[in-house]
Design an enzyme around this catalytic site. Structure first.
Site: not given
Length: 159
Positions: A46-47
């Site tokens: 996600g990051c």
């Protein structure tokens, strides 16, 4: 529950090292918008999506006089690896003591698989050129978020 700054409130000040170990302060950005986003960990799915999306749209943000700054508890060395691996063009601040995350209410109690722990809640703050919180996203899903921030900045910067 942490105290999350709301739109209309002054942005909490900071002075935190970036990936090059240079101190970056709120006052460095006079006359510019700042997209200050908090993320849990370098090089996680996600990051990485979020950082790549912000990098892809960086030129669009620049046209609106906005600087993108990501913040996580990762080390300066970790940030350098992350930037090089994914060819990122954004500034990343290292906040291992999570003082910056705390001041923006992004350091919170989280739950994962029945365990509770303190960590970064993915959140973003749009800070106006006069250092006021213009908009806050307190609990972000990475996919499509950079575009949503750009849309909001466009709307606020051009009114």
């Amino acid at each position: 529950m942490s105290n999350i700054p709301q739109a209309g409130q002054p942005a909490p000040t900071f002075s935190t090292p970036d990936q090059n170990d240079h101190l970056v302060s709120l006052d460095d950005f006079n006359g510019q918008w700042i997209v200050l986003y908090f993320y849990p960990k370098d090089d996680t799915p996600g990051c990485t999506t979020e950082a790549q999306d912000f990098t892809q749209l960086n030129a669009e943000f620049s046209k609106l006089k906005a600087k993108i700054i990501g913040v996580s508890p990762d080390s300066i060395k970790s940030h350098c690896k992350f930037i090089n691996k994914h060819n990122l063009s954004i500034t990343l601040l290292s906040d291992p003591e999570h003082q910056l995350a705390d001041s923006y209410g992004a350091w919170q109690l989280k739950k994962f698989m029945g365990k509770e722990y303190m960590g970064i809640v993915r959140s973003t703050f749009l800070i106006s050129p006069d250092k006021i919180i213009a908009y806050a996203w307190p609990n972000v899903k990475a996919k499509g978020h950079a575009q949503a921030v750009l849309n909001k900045l466009s709307e606020l910067a051009n009114h």
